[in-house]
Design a protein around this motif. Structure first.
Motif, mmCIF file in Angstrom:
data_model
loop_
_atom_site.group_PDB
_atom_site.id
_atom_site.type_symbol
_atom_site.label_atom_id
_atom_site.label_comp_id
_atom_site.label_asym_id
_atom_site.label_seq_id
_atom_site.Cartn_x
_atom_site.Cartn_y
_atom_site.Cartn_z
ATOM 1 N N LEU A 37 0.612 -1.067 0.053
ATOM 2 C CA LEU A 37 -0.024 0.172 -0.347
ATOM 3 C C LEU A 37 0.481 1.218 0.168
ATOM 4 N N ILE A 38 0.562 2.001 -1.053
ATOM 5 C CA ILE A 38 1.330 3.080 -1.715
ATOM 6 C C ILE A 38 0.773 4.265 -0.872
ATOM 7 N N ASP A 39 1.580 5.201 -0.030
ATOM 8 C CA ASP A 39 0.650 6.364 -0.317
ATOM 9 C C ASP A 39 2.094 7.913 -1.151
ATOM 10 N N GLY A 40 1.578 8.203 -2.229
ATOM 11 C CA GLY A 40 2.693 9.186 -2.229
ATOM 12 C C GLY A 40 4.283 7.935 -2.594
ATOM 13 N N GLN A 41 5.696 8.327 -2.737
ATOM 14 C CA GLN A 41 6.304 7.339 -2.610
ATOM 15 C C GLN A 41 5.930 6.601 -1.538
ATOM 16 N N THR A 42 5.667 6.606 -0.411
ATOM 17 C CA THR A 42 6.136 5.767 0.548
ATOM 18 C C THR A 42 5.343 4.519 0.907
ATOM 19 N N VAL A 43 6.161 3.066 0.872
ATOM 20 C CA VAL A 43 4.749 2.054 1.268
ATOM 21 C C VAL A 43 4.655 2.258 2.781
ATOM 22 N N SER A 44 3.290 2.646 3.132
ATOM 23 C CA SER A 44 2.803 2.484 4.058
ATOM 24 C C SER A 44 1.952 1.563 5.121
ATOM 25 N N GLN A 45 2.161 -0.112 3.979
ATOM 26 C CA GLN A 45 1.187 -1.487 4.825
ATOM 27 C C GLN A 45 2.221 -2.821 3.548
ATOM 28 N N THR A 46 3.273 -3.826 3.689
ATOM 29 C CA THR A 46 3.179 -4.211 3.702
ATOM 30 C C THR A 46 2.411 -5.758 3.733
ATOM 31 N N TYR A 47 1.960 -6.548 2.467
ATOM 32 C CA TYR A 47 1.439 -7.924 3.032
ATOM 33 C C TYR A 47 2.186 -8.877 1.681
ATOM 34 N N GLU A 48 2.385 -10.399 2.381
ATOM 35 C CA GLU A 48 2.683 -11.126 1.977
ATOM 36 C C GLU A 48 2.360 -12.302 1.534
ATOM 37 N N VAL A 49 1.801 -11.972 0.379
ATOM 38 C CA VAL A 49 1.069 -12.952 -0.522
ATOM 39 C C VAL A 49 1.854 -14.209 -1.299
ATOM 40 N N ARG A 50 0.373 -15.306 -1.664
ATOM 41 C CA ARG A 50 0.876 -16.357 -2.242
ATOM 42 C C ARG A 50 -0.465 -16.625 -3.916
ATOM 43 N N THR A 51 -0.693 -15.516 -4.345
ATOM 44 C CA THR A 51 -1.870 -14.861 -5.244
ATOM 45 C C THR A 51 -1.452 -13.721 -5.381
ATOM 46 N N SER A 52 -1.459 -13.797 -7.120
ATOM 47 C CA SER A 52 -1.128 -12.276 -7.495
ATOM 48 C C SER A 52 -2.820 -11.356 -6.869
ATOM 49 N N MET A 53 -3.021 -10.318 -6.915
ATOM 50 C CA MET A 53 -3.822 -9.192 -6.983
ATOM 51 C C MET A 53 -4.503 -9.254 -7.917
ATOM 52 N N VAL A 54 -5.930 -9.498 -7.363
ATOM 53 C CA VAL A 54 -7.001 -9.414 -7.869
ATOM 54 C C VAL A 54 -7.911 -8.604 -7.570
ATOM 55 N N THR A 55 -8.588 -8.152 -9.389
ATOM 56 C CA THR A 55 -8.952 -6.575 -8.586
ATOM 57 C C THR A 55 -10.613 -6.476 -8.858
ATOM 58 N N ALA A 56 -11.655 -5.866 -8.426
ATOM 59 C CA ALA A 56 -13.261 -5.963 -8.960
ATOM 60 C C ALA A 56 -13.151 -5.366 -9.996
ATOM 61 N N PRO A 57 -14.475 -5.875 -10.746
ATOM 62 C CA PRO A 57 -14.619 -4.818 -12.122
ATOM 63 C C PRO A 57 -15.064 -3.408 -12.277
ATOM 64 N N ASP A 58 -15.134 -2.832 -11.439
ATOM 65 C CA ASP A 58 -15.280 -0.987 -11.199
ATOM 66 C C ASP A 58 -13.434 -0.772 -10.357
ATOM 67 N N GLY A 59 -12.632 -1.209 -10.129
ATOM 68 C CA GLY A 59 -11.767 -0.715 -10.170
ATOM 69 C C GLY A 59 -11.140 -1.270 -8.718
ATOM 70 N N ALA A 60 -12.015 -0.260 -7.776
ATOM 71 C CA ALA A 60 -11.798 0.441 -6.350
ATOM 72 C C ALA A 60 -12.215 -0.615 -5.354
ATOM 73 N N THR A 61 -11.838 -2.034 -5.380
ATOM 74 C CA THR A 61 -11.207 -2.712 -4.834
ATOM 75 C C THR A 61 -10.480 -4.162 -4.708
ATOM 76 N N VAL A 62 -9.738 -4.693 -4.236
ATOM 77 C CA VAL A 62 -8.164 -5.552 -4.526
ATOM 78 C C VAL A 62 -8.408 -6.851 -3.220
ATOM 79 N N ALA A 63 -8.085 -8.030 -3.689
ATOM 80 C CA ALA A 63 -7.799 -9.007 -2.923
ATOM 81 C C ALA A 63 -7.040 -9.515 -2.896
ATOM 82 N N PHE A 64 -6.940 -10.655 -2.485
ATOM 83 C CA PHE A 64 -5.451 -11.261 -3.061
ATOM 84 C C PHE A 64 -5.012 -12.599 -1.432
#
Length: 411
Positions: free
Chosen positions: A169-196
Protein backbone atom coordinates in the motif's frame (compact mmCIF):
# COMPACT_ATOMS: atom_id res chain seq x y z
CA UNK A 1 -11.96 -34.54 -28.86
CA UNK A 2 -14.36 -33.28 -26.25
CA UNK A 3 -17.81 -34.06 -24.93
CA UNK A 4 -18.45 -30.37 -24.29
CA UNK A 5 -20.68 -28.78 -26.97
CA UNK A 6 -19.36 -25.84 -28.90
CA UNK A 7 -22.50 -23.78 -28.54
CA UNK A 8 -25.76 -23.84 -26.67
CA UNK A 9 -29.15 -22.31 -27.58
CA UNK A 10 -31.22 -20.13 -25.31
CA UNK A 11 -28.83 -17.24 -25.05
CA UNK A 12 -29.72 -15.61 -21.69
CA UNK A 13 -31.19 -12.16 -21.46
CA UNK A 14 -28.47 -9.80 -20.26
CA UNK A 15 -30.55 -6.69 -20.84
CA UNK A 16 -31.08 -5.64 -17.20
CA UNK A 17 -30.69 -1.89 -16.97
CA UNK A 18 -29.48 -2.12 -13.38
CA UNK A 19 -27.61 -5.38 -12.68
CA UNK A 20 -26.19 -4.07 -9.42
CA UNK A 21 -29.71 -3.23 -8.28
CA UNK A 22 -30.75 -6.78 -9.16
CA UNK A 23 -27.92 -8.09 -7.02
CA UNK A 24 -28.96 -5.87 -4.12
CA UNK A 25 -32.61 -6.94 -4.45
CA UNK A 26 -31.53 -10.57 -4.45
CA UNK A 27 -29.39 -9.86 -1.39
CA UNK A 28 -32.39 -8.38 0.47
CA UNK A 29 -34.59 -11.35 -0.44
CA UNK A 30 -31.97 -13.74 0.89
CA UNK A 31 -31.81 -11.94 4.21
CA UNK A 32 -35.63 -11.92 4.50
CA UNK A 33 -35.49 -15.68 4.09
CA UNK A 34 -33.26 -15.73 7.20
CA UNK A 35 -30.11 -16.77 5.42
CA UNK A 36 -27.17 -14.72 6.74
CA UNK A 37 -27.62 -11.58 8.79
CA UNK A 38 -23.94 -11.26 9.67
CA UNK A 39 -21.09 -10.66 7.22
CA UNK A 40 -20.19 -13.87 5.44
CA UNK A 41 -16.85 -15.39 6.39
CA UNK A 42 -15.14 -18.41 4.97
CA UNK A 43 -15.01 -20.08 8.38
CA UNK A 44 -18.79 -19.80 8.72
CA UNK A 45 -19.55 -21.50 5.45
CA UNK A 46 -16.59 -23.82 5.07
CA UNK A 47 -17.62 -27.33 3.95
CA UNK A 48 -16.21 -30.46 2.46
CA UNK A 49 -14.30 -29.85 -0.75
CA UNK A 50 -15.60 -31.33 -3.96
CA UNK A 51 -13.01 -33.53 -5.64
CA UNK A 52 -12.78 -34.85 -9.17
CA UNK A 53 -10.76 -37.51 -10.88
CA UNK A 54 -7.18 -36.47 -11.57
CA UNK A 55 -6.56 -35.60 -15.18
CA UNK A 56 -3.55 -34.34 -17.07
CA UNK A 57 -3.13 -30.58 -16.93
CA UNK A 58 -2.32 -28.97 -20.27
CA UNK A 59 -1.21 -25.49 -21.18
CA UNK A 60 -4.23 -23.25 -20.61
CA UNK A 61 -5.24 -19.62 -20.49
CA UNK A 62 -3.45 -16.94 -18.60
CA UNK A 63 -0.84 -15.91 -21.14
CA UNK A 64 1.97 -16.26 -18.62
CA UNK A 65 5.48 -15.89 -19.96
CA UNK A 66 7.35 -18.81 -18.40
CA UNK A 67 10.82 -17.47 -18.87
CA UNK A 68 13.46 -15.38 -17.17
CA UNK A 69 10.98 -12.73 -16.10
CA UNK A 70 8.12 -14.07 -14.03
CA UNK A 71 4.97 -12.57 -15.54
CA UNK A 72 1.81 -13.18 -13.51
CA UNK A 73 -1.85 -12.53 -14.33
CA UNK A 74 -2.88 -9.01 -13.57
CA UNK A 75 -6.18 -7.59 -12.73
CA UNK A 76 -7.35 -4.09 -12.11
CA UNK A 77 -7.54 -0.70 -12.13
CA UNK A 78 -8.05 2.63 -12.05
CA UNK A 79 -8.35 5.70 -14.12
CA UNK A 80 -8.75 8.29 -11.42
CA UNK A 81 -5.76 10.09 -9.97
CA UNK A 82 -4.62 10.31 -6.40
CA UNK A 83 -2.56 13.47 -6.42
CA UNK A 84 1.11 12.48 -6.72
CA UNK A 85 1.96 13.01 -10.37
CA UNK A 86 5.41 13.20 -11.87
CA UNK A 87 4.78 16.72 -13.23
CA UNK A 88 2.38 19.34 -11.88
CA UNK A 89 1.08 22.38 -13.75
CA UNK A 90 2.94 25.49 -12.63
CA UNK A 91 0.76 28.30 -11.21
CA UNK A 92 0.48 31.65 -13.00
CA UNK A 93 3.20 34.08 -11.96
CA UNK A 94 1.75 37.35 -13.29
CA UNK A 95 -1.52 39.26 -13.27
CA UNK A 96 -3.38 39.24 -16.60
CA UNK A 97 -3.08 42.53 -18.46
CA UNK A 98 -6.13 44.61 -19.34
CA UNK A 99 -4.48 45.56 -22.63
CA UNK A 100 -6.04 43.83 -25.61
CA UNK A 101 -3.73 41.58 -27.57
CA UNK A 102 -3.67 40.77 -31.24
CA UNK A 103 -5.79 37.60 -31.60
CA UNK A 104 -3.47 36.48 -34.41
CA UNK A 105 -0.49 36.50 -32.04
CA UNK A 106 0.05 33.02 -30.56
CA UNK A 107 0.34 32.58 -26.81
CA UNK A 108 4.09 32.31 -26.14
CA UNK A 109 3.49 30.13 -23.04
CA UNK A 110 3.47 26.43 -23.96
CA UNK A 111 0.83 24.12 -22.55
CA UNK A 112 2.52 22.44 -19.54
CA UNK A 113 0.10 19.49 -19.52
CA UNK A 114 1.55 16.54 -21.45
CA UNK A 115 -0.80 14.59 -23.69
CA UNK A 116 -1.85 11.11 -22.56
CA UNK A 117 0.98 8.69 -23.21
CA UNK A 118 -1.16 5.75 -24.26
CA UNK A 119 -4.58 7.11 -25.09
CA UNK A 120 -7.64 7.43 -22.87
CA UNK A 121 -8.42 4.36 -20.80
CA UNK A 122 -5.03 2.62 -20.87
CA UNK A 123 -3.35 1.98 -17.53
CA UNK A 124 0.01 0.23 -17.42
CA UNK A 125 3.32 -0.07 -15.59
CA UNK A 126 6.65 0.65 -17.23
CA UNK A 127 9.43 0.15 -14.72
CA UNK A 128 8.61 2.31 -11.68
CA UNK A 129 6.30 4.56 -13.73
CA UNK A 130 2.59 3.95 -13.29
CA UNK A 131 0.85 5.36 -16.37
CA UNK A 132 -2.72 5.93 -15.33
CA UNK A 133 -5.68 5.83 -17.67
CA UNK A 134 -5.96 9.61 -17.90
CA UNK A 135 -2.39 9.83 -19.22
CA UNK A 136 -0.77 11.12 -16.02
CA UNK A 137 2.26 9.32 -14.61
CA UNK A 138 3.12 8.43 -11.02
CA UNK A 139 6.52 7.08 -9.97
CA UNK A 140 6.25 4.17 -7.55
CA UNK A 141 8.92 3.12 -5.02
CA UNK A 142 10.00 0.06 -7.05
CA UNK A 143 10.44 -0.88 -10.70
CA UNK A 144 9.41 -4.47 -9.94
CA UNK A 145 5.63 -4.00 -9.72
CA UNK A 146 3.50 -6.09 -12.05
CA UNK A 147 0.07 -4.70 -11.16
CA UNK A 148 -1.39 -1.59 -9.55
CA UNK A 149 -4.75 -0.13 -8.52
CA UNK A 150 -5.85 3.21 -7.10
CA UNK A 151 -7.68 2.77 -3.78
CA UNK A 152 -8.80 6.20 -2.66
CA UNK A 153 -5.71 8.20 -1.66
CA UNK A 154 -3.38 5.20 -1.93
CA UNK A 155 -2.12 2.81 -4.57
CA UNK A 156 -2.07 -0.96 -4.07
CA UNK A 157 0.75 -2.52 -6.10
CA UNK A 158 1.80 -6.15 -6.54
CA UNK A 159 5.32 -7.41 -7.11
CA UNK A 160 6.87 -10.84 -7.18
CA UNK A 161 9.32 -11.59 -4.35
CA UNK A 162 11.08 -14.92 -3.97
CA UNK A 163 8.69 -17.86 -3.99
CA UNK A 164 5.71 -15.68 -3.20
CA UNK A 165 4.69 -12.08 -3.78
CA UNK A 166 4.11 -8.79 -2.03
CA UNK A 167 1.24 -6.29 -2.11
CA UNK A 168 2.32 -2.80 -1.03
CA UNK A 169 0.00 0.00 0.00
CA UNK A 170 1.66 3.19 -1.22
CA UNK A 171 0.97 6.74 -0.09
CA UNK A 172 2.78 9.06 -2.48
CA UNK A 173 6.13 7.26 -2.81
CA UNK A 174 6.07 5.78 0.69
CA UNK A 175 5.04 2.19 1.38
CA UNK A 176 2.67 2.41 4.34
CA UNK A 177 1.87 -1.31 4.61
CA UNK A 178 3.08 -4.57 3.09
CA UNK A 179 1.29 -7.90 2.74
CA UNK A 180 3.13 -11.12 1.93
CA UNK A 181 0.90 -12.99 -0.50
CA UNK A 182 0.82 -16.30 -2.31
CA UNK A 183 -1.59 -15.21 -5.04
CA UNK A 184 -1.38 -12.27 -7.38
CA UNK A 185 -3.62 -9.29 -6.69
CA UNK A 186 -7.12 -9.48 -8.17
CA UNK A 187 -9.33 -6.45 -8.78
CA UNK A 188 -13.08 -5.93 -8.96
CA UNK A 189 -14.62 -4.73 -12.25
CA UNK A 190 -15.01 -1.15 -10.97
CA UNK A 191 -11.30 -0.99 -10.07
CA UNK A 192 -12.01 0.15 -6.50
CA UNK A 193 -11.39 -3.12 -4.61
CA UNK A 194 -8.53 -5.61 -4.66
CA UNK A 195 -8.14 -8.98 -2.98
CA UNK A 196 -5.44 -11.61 -2.45
CA UNK A 197 -4.54 -14.64 -0.34
CA UNK A 198 -1.72 -14.09 2.13
CA UNK A 199 1.04 -16.58 2.91
CA UNK A 200 -0.97 -17.36 6.07
CA UNK A 201 -3.87 -18.47 3.82
CA UNK A 202 -6.05 -15.47 4.75
CA UNK A 203 -8.37 -14.07 2.08
CA UNK A 204 -8.06 -10.27 2.35
CA UNK A 205 -10.04 -7.50 0.63
CA UNK A 206 -8.78 -3.90 0.40
CA UNK A 207 -10.99 -0.94 -0.51
CA UNK A 208 -10.32 2.79 -0.32
CA UNK A 209 -13.56 3.48 1.56
CA UNK A 210 -13.95 0.32 3.64
CA UNK A 211 -10.28 -0.41 4.35
CA UNK A 212 -8.95 -3.91 5.07
CA UNK A 213 -11.45 -6.75 5.52
CA UNK A 214 -10.90 -10.48 5.94
CA UNK A 215 -13.03 -13.40 4.80
CA UNK A 216 -10.99 -15.83 6.90
CA UNK A 217 -8.80 -18.76 5.94
CA UNK A 218 -8.78 -20.78 2.73
CA UNK A 219 -7.20 -24.15 2.08
CA UNK A 220 -3.47 -24.04 1.24
CA UNK A 221 -4.03 -25.31 -2.31
CA UNK A 222 -6.70 -22.74 -3.16
CA UNK A 223 -5.96 -19.61 -5.22
CA UNK A 224 -8.03 -16.52 -5.97
CA UNK A 225 -9.08 -15.96 -9.57
CA UNK A 226 -11.69 -13.14 -9.64
CA UNK A 227 -13.80 -10.89 -7.42
CA UNK A 228 -16.93 -8.78 -7.85
CA UNK A 229 -18.75 -6.34 -5.55
CA UNK A 230 -18.24 -2.85 -4.14
CA UNK A 231 -15.81 -3.87 -1.39
CA UNK A 232 -18.26 -3.64 1.51
CA UNK A 233 -17.86 -7.05 3.13
CA UNK A 234 -20.75 -6.26 5.48
CA UNK A 235 -22.93 -7.35 2.55
CA UNK A 236 -22.69 -10.84 1.13
CA UNK A 237 -22.67 -9.33 -2.36
CA UNK A 238 -20.07 -6.68 -1.47
CA UNK A 239 -17.07 -9.02 -1.35
CA UNK A 240 -17.78 -11.91 -3.68
CA UNK A 241 -14.74 -14.06 -4.53
CA UNK A 242 -14.22 -16.81 -7.10
CA UNK A 243 -11.53 -19.37 -6.28
CA UNK A 244 -9.92 -22.43 -7.79
CA UNK A 245 -7.39 -25.07 -6.88
CA UNK A 246 -3.78 -24.29 -7.76
CA UNK A 247 -3.71 -27.68 -9.45
CA UNK A 248 -7.23 -27.48 -10.79
CA UNK A 249 -7.28 -31.19 -11.63
CA UNK A 250 -7.75 -31.87 -7.90
CA UNK A 251 -11.07 -30.06 -7.57
CA UNK A 252 -13.65 -27.79 -9.15
CA UNK A 253 -13.60 -23.99 -9.02
CA UNK A 254 -16.03 -22.39 -6.58
CA UNK A 255 -17.42 -19.07 -5.42
CA UNK A 256 -18.24 -17.92 -1.90
CA UNK A 257 -21.79 -16.61 -1.69
CA UNK A 258 -24.92 -16.92 0.45
CA UNK A 259 -25.33 -20.57 -0.55
CA UNK A 260 -21.96 -21.60 0.84
CA UNK A 261 -18.26 -21.73 0.02
CA UNK A 262 -18.41 -24.32 -2.72
CA UNK A 263 -21.10 -23.07 -5.06
CA UNK A 264 -20.11 -23.84 -8.65
CA UNK A 265 -19.76 -20.61 -10.69
CA UNK A 266 -20.68 -22.64 -13.79
CA UNK A 267 -21.40 -26.33 -14.36
CA UNK A 268 -18.14 -28.27 -14.37
CA UNK A 269 -15.95 -25.16 -14.05
CA UNK A 270 -12.29 -25.97 -13.33
CA UNK A 271 -10.95 -22.44 -13.73
CA UNK A 272 -12.52 -18.98 -13.54
CA UNK A 273 -10.92 -16.40 -15.85
CA UNK A 274 -13.21 -13.41 -15.33
CA UNK A 275 -16.47 -12.40 -13.65
CA UNK A 276 -18.57 -9.25 -13.72
CA UNK A 277 -21.49 -7.58 -11.97
CA UNK A 278 -23.81 -8.62 -14.80
CA UNK A 279 -23.68 -12.18 -13.42
CA UNK A 280 -21.41 -13.35 -16.24
CA UNK A 281 -18.43 -15.62 -15.69
CA UNK A 282 -15.89 -17.05 -18.16
CA UNK A 283 -14.55 -20.48 -17.32
CA UNK A 284 -12.60 -23.54 -18.41
CA UNK A 285 -14.53 -26.78 -18.03
CA UNK A 286 -12.32 -29.40 -19.67
CA UNK A 287 -8.69 -29.86 -20.68
CA UNK A 288 -7.31 -32.53 -22.98
CA UNK A 289 -3.87 -33.09 -24.48
CA UNK A 290 -4.58 -30.78 -27.41
CA UNK A 291 -7.56 -28.58 -26.55
CA UNK A 292 -9.34 -26.60 -23.86
CA UNK A 293 -13.11 -26.29 -23.51
CA UNK A 294 -15.15 -23.71 -21.63
CA UNK A 295 -17.38 -20.76 -22.27
CA UNK A 296 -19.38 -17.84 -20.96
CA UNK A 297 -22.02 -18.58 -18.33
CA UNK A 298 -24.82 -16.40 -16.95
CA UNK A 299 -25.16 -17.14 -13.24
CA UNK A 300 -28.53 -15.49 -12.69
CA UNK A 301 -30.39 -17.52 -15.32
CA UNK A 302 -28.05 -20.51 -14.89
CA UNK A 303 -27.65 -20.75 -18.66
CA UNK A 304 -24.67 -20.85 -20.99
CA UNK A 305 -24.30 -17.86 -23.27
CA UNK A 306 -22.03 -20.10 -25.32
CA UNK A 307 -19.65 -23.02 -24.96
CA UNK A 308 -16.65 -23.76 -27.15
CA UNK A 309 -13.64 -26.01 -27.53
CA UNK A 310 -12.19 -23.76 -30.26
CA UNK A 311 -11.00 -21.00 -27.89
CA UNK A 312 -10.02 -20.33 -24.29
CA UNK A 313 -12.50 -17.68 -23.19
CA UNK A 314 -10.91 -14.93 -21.09
CA UNK A 315 -11.91 -11.31 -20.28
CA UNK A 316 -15.51 -10.09 -20.44
CA UNK A 317 -16.17 -6.71 -22.10
CA UNK A 318 -17.78 -3.94 -20.00
CA UNK A 319 -21.17 -4.51 -21.64
CA UNK A 320 -20.94 -8.31 -21.65
CA UNK A 321 -21.41 -8.41 -25.42
CA UNK A 322 -17.89 -9.65 -26.21
CA UNK A 323 -15.08 -11.67 -24.68
CA UNK A 324 -11.40 -11.99 -25.45
CA UNK A 325 -10.05 -15.45 -26.13
CA UNK A 326 -6.82 -17.34 -26.74
CA UNK A 327 -6.32 -20.37 -28.99
CA UNK A 328 -7.69 -23.62 -27.61
CA UNK A 329 -4.15 -24.98 -27.31
CA UNK A 330 -0.71 -23.42 -27.38
CA UNK A 331 2.72 -24.07 -25.95
CA UNK A 332 6.05 -22.28 -25.64
CA UNK A 333 6.13 -18.80 -24.12
CA UNK A 334 2.42 -18.23 -24.59
CA UNK A 335 -0.26 -17.71 -27.23
CA UNK A 336 0.75 -16.14 -30.51
CA UNK A 337 -2.68 -14.67 -31.14
CA UNK A 338 -5.96 -13.61 -29.57
CA UNK A 339 -9.55 -13.17 -30.70
CA UNK A 340 -12.63 -11.17 -29.82
CA UNK A 341 -15.71 -13.41 -29.59
CA UNK A 342 -19.35 -12.43 -29.92
CA UNK A 343 -22.18 -13.89 -27.83
CA UNK A 344 -22.36 -16.86 -30.21
CA UNK A 345 -18.77 -17.79 -29.37
CA UNK A 346 -17.54 -16.98 -32.88
CA UNK A 347 -14.65 -14.57 -33.62
CA UNK A 348 -15.52 -11.06 -34.78
CA UNK A 349 -11.87 -9.91 -34.85
CA UNK A 350 -8.44 -11.52 -34.48
CA UNK A 351 -4.82 -10.45 -33.97
CA UNK A 352 -1.77 -12.61 -34.69
CA UNK A 353 1.64 -11.48 -33.42
CA UNK A 354 4.27 -11.85 -36.14
CA UNK A 355 6.95 -14.22 -34.79
CA UNK A 356 5.87 -13.16 -31.32
CA UNK A 357 3.66 -13.72 -28.33
CA UNK A 358 0.64 -12.18 -26.60
CA UNK A 359 1.29 -11.51 -22.93
CA UNK A 360 -1.98 -10.06 -21.66
CA UNK A 361 -5.34 -9.05 -23.12
CA UNK A 362 -8.20 -7.05 -21.60
CA UNK A 363 -10.62 -4.29 -22.52
CA UNK A 364 -9.96 -0.65 -23.36
CA UNK A 365 -13.67 0.20 -23.69
CA UNK A 366 -16.92 -1.44 -24.74
CA UNK A 367 -15.75 -2.35 -28.25
CA UNK A 368 -11.94 -2.32 -28.13
CA UNK A 369 -9.67 -4.93 -26.61
CA UNK A 370 -6.20 -3.90 -25.42
CA UNK A 371 -3.17 -6.19 -25.41
CA UNK A 372 0.54 -6.31 -24.69
CA UNK A 373 2.22 -8.15 -27.58
CA UNK A 374 5.69 -8.94 -28.83
CA UNK A 375 5.11 -8.32 -32.51
CA UNK A 376 7.62 -8.18 -35.35
CA UNK A 377 10.61 -7.90 -33.01
CA UNK A 378 9.30 -5.35 -30.46
CA UNK A 379 7.02 -5.11 -27.45
CA UNK A 380 4.04 -2.79 -27.82
CA UNK A 381 0.57 -2.11 -26.46
CA UNK A 382 -2.17 -2.29 -29.08
CA UNK A 383 -5.93 -1.98 -29.30
CA UNK A 384 -8.15 -4.17 -31.47
CA UNK A 385 -11.70 -3.13 -32.26
CA UNK A 386 -14.63 -5.47 -32.80
CA UNK A 387 -14.55 -4.09 -36.35
CA UNK A 388 -11.01 -5.50 -36.76
CA UNK A 389 -9.22 -2.13 -36.67
CA UNK A 390 -5.84 -2.30 -34.92
CA UNK A 391 -3.97 0.66 -33.41
CA UNK A 392 -0.60 0.90 -31.67
CA UNK A 393 -1.08 2.73 -28.37
CA UNK A 394 2.46 2.39 -27.00
CA UNK A 395 5.35 1.61 -29.36
CA UNK A 396 8.29 -0.14 -27.73
CA UNK A 397 11.88 -0.69 -28.75
CA UNK A 398 13.24 -4.02 -29.89
CA UNK A 399 14.03 -6.26 -26.94
CA UNK A 400 13.93 -9.78 -25.54
CA UNK A 401 10.76 -11.72 -26.17
CA UNK A 402 11.05 -13.25 -22.68
CA UNK A 403 10.53 -9.99 -20.79
CA UNK A 404 7.88 -7.38 -21.49
CA UNK A 405 8.69 -3.81 -20.44
CA UNK A 406 4.95 -3.14 -20.03
CA UNK A 407 2.43 -4.60 -17.60
CA UNK A 408 -1.20 -3.75 -18.24
CA UNK A 409 -3.36 -2.96 -15.22
CA UNK A 410 -7.09 -2.55 -14.98
CA UNK A 411 -7.78 -5.94 -16.59
Amino acid sequence: MSDTPNNTPNNPDNSSSDPWGDEMTSEFDRRVRDLHEAPLTLDQVKGKAVTIKNKRRAAVAGAVLAAAAVIVPVAVAAGNGFGHDKADVAPATSTPSETATDPATPDPTPDPTPPPAAGAGVAYLEGADYHRADGTVTTLPSADYLDAAVLGDQVAAYRFAGENGVVDLIDGQTVSQTYEVRTSMVTAPDGATVAFVTTDDELVFLNGEHGEQSLGKVDPDVTLSAIIGDGDCGLESGCHPFLEHADFTTGDAFEINYEGPETAPAPGALQVHDADDRFLVSVTTKVTDDSTCGGLFERRSQQWVFQTCEHQVQEISPTGEFTTAFPSYYDGLGPGSFSILGTDGEPVAEKTAKDGVVERVGWLDDTHAVATVYDDGAWKIISLGVDGEEKVLVEGAAGAIEESPYHLTGL
